[in-house]
Enzyme design. Structure first.
Site, PDB file in Angstrom:
ATOM      1  N   GLU A  98       0.755  -1.383  -0.032  1.00 57.69           N
ATOM      2  CA  GLU A  98      -0.055  -0.037   0.014  1.00 57.69           C
ATOM      3  C   GLU A  98       0.957   1.109  -0.075  1.00 57.69           C
ATOM      4  O   GLU A  98       1.895   1.491   0.578  1.00 57.69           O
ATOM      5  CB  GLU A  98      -0.718   0.114   1.354  1.00 57.69           C
ATOM      6  CG  GLU A  98      -1.850  -0.938   1.469  1.00 57.69           C
ATOM      7  CD  GLU A  98      -2.554  -1.069   2.907  1.00 57.69           C
ATOM      8  OE1 GLU A  98      -2.479   0.012   3.460  1.00 57.69           O
ATOM      9  OE2 GLU A  98      -2.879  -1.977   3.310  1.00 57.69           O
ATOM     10  N   CYS A 111       3.327   8.330   1.206  1.00 54.85           N
ATOM     11  CA  CYS A 111       3.589   7.497   2.282  1.00 54.85           C
ATOM     12  C   CYS A 111       4.007   6.353   1.716  1.00 54.85           C
ATOM     13  O   CYS A 111       3.055   5.401   0.987  1.00 54.85           O
ATOM     14  CB  CYS A 111       2.594   7.426   3.305  1.00 54.85           C
ATOM     15  SG  CYS A 111       3.044   6.065   4.765  1.00 54.85           S
ATOM     16  N   CYS A 118       5.461  -7.430   8.111  1.00 56.75           N
ATOM     17  CA  CYS A 118       6.467  -6.846   8.860  1.00 56.75           C
ATOM     18  C   CYS A 118       6.671  -8.022  10.051  1.00 56.75           C
ATOM     19  O   CYS A 118       5.646  -8.682  10.283  1.00 56.75           O
ATOM     20  CB  CYS A 118       5.878  -5.563   9.396  1.00 56.75           C
ATOM     21  SG  CYS A 118       6.710  -4.692  10.564  1.00 56.75           S
ATOM     22  N   CYS A 122       4.021  -5.031  16.452  1.00 55.14           N
ATOM     23  CA  CYS A 122       3.360  -3.980  17.484  1.00 55.14           C
ATOM     24  C   CYS A 122       1.899  -4.522  17.448  1.00 55.14           C
ATOM     25  O   CYS A 122       1.142  -4.787  16.488  1.00 55.14           O
ATOM     26  CB  CYS A 122       3.547  -2.663  16.732  1.00 55.14           C
ATOM     27  SG  CYS A 122       5.303  -2.142  16.600  1.00 55.14           S
ATOM     28  N   CYS A 125      -1.016  -2.685  15.432  1.00 56.14           N
ATOM     29  CA  CYS A 125      -0.935  -2.427  14.021  1.00 56.14           C
ATOM     30  C   CYS A 125      -1.253  -3.423  12.859  1.00 56.14           C
ATOM     31  O   CYS A 125      -1.138  -4.535  13.364  1.00 56.14           O
ATOM     32  CB  CYS A 125       0.892  -2.213  13.589  1.00 56.14           C
ATOM     33  SG  CYS A 125       1.086  -1.868  11.960  1.00 56.14           S
ATOM     34  N   CYS A 339      -2.440   1.904   8.280  1.00 57.35           N
ATOM     35  CA  CYS A 339      -2.010   1.037   7.273  1.00 57.35           C
ATOM     36  C   CYS A 339      -1.769  -0.284   7.461  1.00 57.35           C
ATOM     37  O   CYS A 339      -1.805  -0.598   8.402  1.00 57.35           O
ATOM     38  CB  CYS A 339      -0.374   1.609   7.393  1.00 57.35           C
ATOM     39  SG  CYS A 339       0.871   0.997   8.519  1.00 57.35           S
TER      40      CYS A 339
HETATM   41  N1  SAH Z   1       7.660   0.273  11.207  1.00 61.75           N
HETATM   42  C1  SAH Z   1       7.800   1.623  10.990  1.00 61.75           C
HETATM   43  C2  SAH Z   1       6.986   2.338  10.124  1.00 61.75           C
HETATM   44  C3  SAH Z   1       5.613   1.934   9.992  1.00 61.75           C
HETATM   45  S1  SAH Z   1       4.418   2.458  10.768  1.00 61.75           S
HETATM   46  C4  SAH Z   1       7.469   2.170  12.531  1.00 61.75           C
HETATM   47  O1  SAH Z   1       7.236   1.467  13.525  1.00 61.75           O
HETATM   48  O2  SAH Z   1       7.679   3.283  12.833  1.00 61.75           O
HETATM   49  C5  SAH Z   1       4.260   4.024  10.703  1.00 61.75           C
HETATM   50  C6  SAH Z   1       3.646   4.763  12.268  1.00 61.75           C
HETATM   51  O3  SAH Z   1       2.188   4.272  12.430  1.00 61.75           O
HETATM   52  C7  SAH Z   1       4.340   4.156  13.305  1.00 61.75           C
HETATM   53  O4  SAH Z   1       4.571   5.170  14.230  1.00 61.75           O
HETATM   54  C8  SAH Z   1       3.348   3.166  14.010  1.00 61.75           C
HETATM   55  O5  SAH Z   1       3.637   2.787  15.138  1.00 61.75           O
HETATM   56  C9  SAH Z   1       1.990   3.754  13.598  1.00 61.75           C
HETATM   57  N2  SAH Z   1       0.812   3.086  13.703  1.00 61.75           N
HETATM   58  C10 SAH Z   1       0.632   1.722  13.170  1.00 61.75           C
HETATM   59  N3  SAH Z   1      -0.678   1.197  13.476  1.00 61.75           N
HETATM   60  C11 SAH Z   1      -1.115   2.165  13.992  1.00 61.75           C
HETATM   61  C12 SAH Z   1      -2.500   2.471  14.448  1.00 61.75           C
HETATM   62  N4  SAH Z   1      -3.341   1.453  14.549  1.00 61.75           N
HETATM   63  N5  SAH Z   1      -2.850   3.611  14.778  1.00 61.75           N
HETATM   64  C13 SAH Z   1      -1.818   4.576  14.896  1.00 61.75           C
HETATM   65  N6  SAH Z   1      -0.769   4.594  14.657  1.00 61.75           N
HETATM   66  C14 SAH Z   1      -0.154   3.483  13.951  1.00 61.75           C
END
Ligand code: SAH
Length: 349
Positions: A98, A111, A118, A122, A125, A339
């Protein structure tokens, strides 16, 4: 650089120097490489056929010799609220990624994803739910920007690597991508207009610092104690916040670039005034900017957004401590915002 197409060289991942050397092996002069590089990285050609100032015979040879990545837009969603567009792209091997296009006052921002899936895990996510499939090639990262430029007909001025994947878990390809994107022979986007976001892989942050690039590093902090961060982000089991802060300081000292802390506010999890106070303490030790992100609810996860007034209180608490803070505008709320959700919904249909 090997592509996914039967081991053929991935020609769009070659720097101009590498391409010049590659074509020289077949007796081609440097200007030929320059022409081809321009077709790929400035004119954004979708295939060799478009490269009309190269002879037909040469184009055919290239087609046989090289893998030429090009993304297919499988789905495009446009927000009725703010015009944000979300693209689902199919890669040559059938995998999907995406990318998001956002229009801001200061220009268009894209973006991009850095991996298919991944492995960071987290908890909030959507991109990590099925683990990591594979790394993206430099060409496949560039292609997301190229395809969107072609499809929208507008120049991209800012790039954020905040889509699917952990960019520092695909370090070498990321670095190549950065060099090619900022190269004056390509789109020549300024390093200052490029942000790389990481969940916090300490040795890689230090390595990146030593590259002395002008890019912005964004750190996904999301919690102010190790114990709390471990509950949200498995990577916190490996690196403590203290180690992360040291690495960020090193990044700033080496590059002079201010760090961004990303902090996703989840109701009842990390949004108390005590959390804000602790975050302010970390932030005031570093030259940084805090970006608060209202957590985007993902249906497989049970996090909820903080109430609007809590978010404001949190922001004010930081501001009163002299911290530079913004609340991320929620772009494209009506189009599978978070995302990883678009790819996931497509896969599971
Ligand atoms: N892996 C990298 C970049 C991808 S995620 C990272 O962890 O930074 C980009 C951002 O979106 C990160 O800050 C991540 O923690 C956040 N993110 C992921 N899922 C999310 C969600 N459901 N709500 C808000 N932020 C989210």
């Amino acid at each position: 650089m090997q592509g996914s197409d039967g081991g053929k060289t991935d020609v769009k991942s070659l720097s101009l120097k590498e391409l010049t050397e590659e074509l020289a092996r077949y007796g081609e002069k440097p200007f030929r490489a320059k022409q081809m590089y321009e077709w790929m990285h400035v004119k954004l050609a979708r295939d060799f056929e478009e490269m009309t100032n190269l002879s037909k015979a040469f184009r055919e040879q290239c087609g046989q010799r090289y893998h030429y990545t090009a993304l297919e837009a499988v789905q495009v969603q446009e927000s009725q609220i703010d015009g944000t567009k979300k693209f689902l792209f199919r890669l040559a091997d059938g995998n999907m990624v995406e990318s998001v296009w956002m229009r801001y006052k200061h220009g268009n921002s894209v973006c991009i994803s850095s991996q298919v899936g991944c492995r960071m895990g987290c908890r909030f996510c959507a991109s990590t739910l099925d683990g990591l499939e594979r790394n993206l090639l430099p060409s496949e990262m560039l292609d997301q920007i190229y395809a969107i430029t072609r499809l929208t007909g507008e120049r991209v001025s800012n790039v954020v690597v905040m889509g699917i994947g952990e960019p520092l878990d695909n370090y070498d390809n990321l670095l190549k991508f950065i060099h090619m994107l900022t190269d004056e022979n390509g789109l020549h986007i300024s390093g200052r207009n490029l942000t790389v976001s990481t969940c916090g892989i300490v040795p890689r942050i230090r390595q990146l610092a030593e590259e002395k690039l002008q890019i912005t590093l964004a750190l996904s902090l999301h919690a102010t104690t190790d114990e709390k961060r471990r509950r949200l982000m498995p990577v916190a089991n490996k690196y403590s916040i203290a180690e992360l802060m040291d690495a960020c300081k090193y990044y700033f000292d080496s590059t002079g670039r201010r760090i961004t802390f990303e902090y996703a506010l989840a109701g009842g999890v990390n949004d108390s005034l005590e959390d804000a106070k602790e975050l302010a303490a970390f932030a005031s030790e570093l030259c940084c900017h805090v970006n608060l992100i209202p957590v985007n609810p993902v249906k497989e996860r049970d996090f909820v957004q903080s109430e609007a007034n809590k978010t404001q209180d949190f922001k004010m608490k930081l501001e009163r401590s002299g911290i530079n803070v913004t609340v991320r505008r929620e772009m494209g709320r009506d189009i599978d915002g978070a995302c990883g959700q678009l790819r996931r919904n497509y896969k599971n249909n």
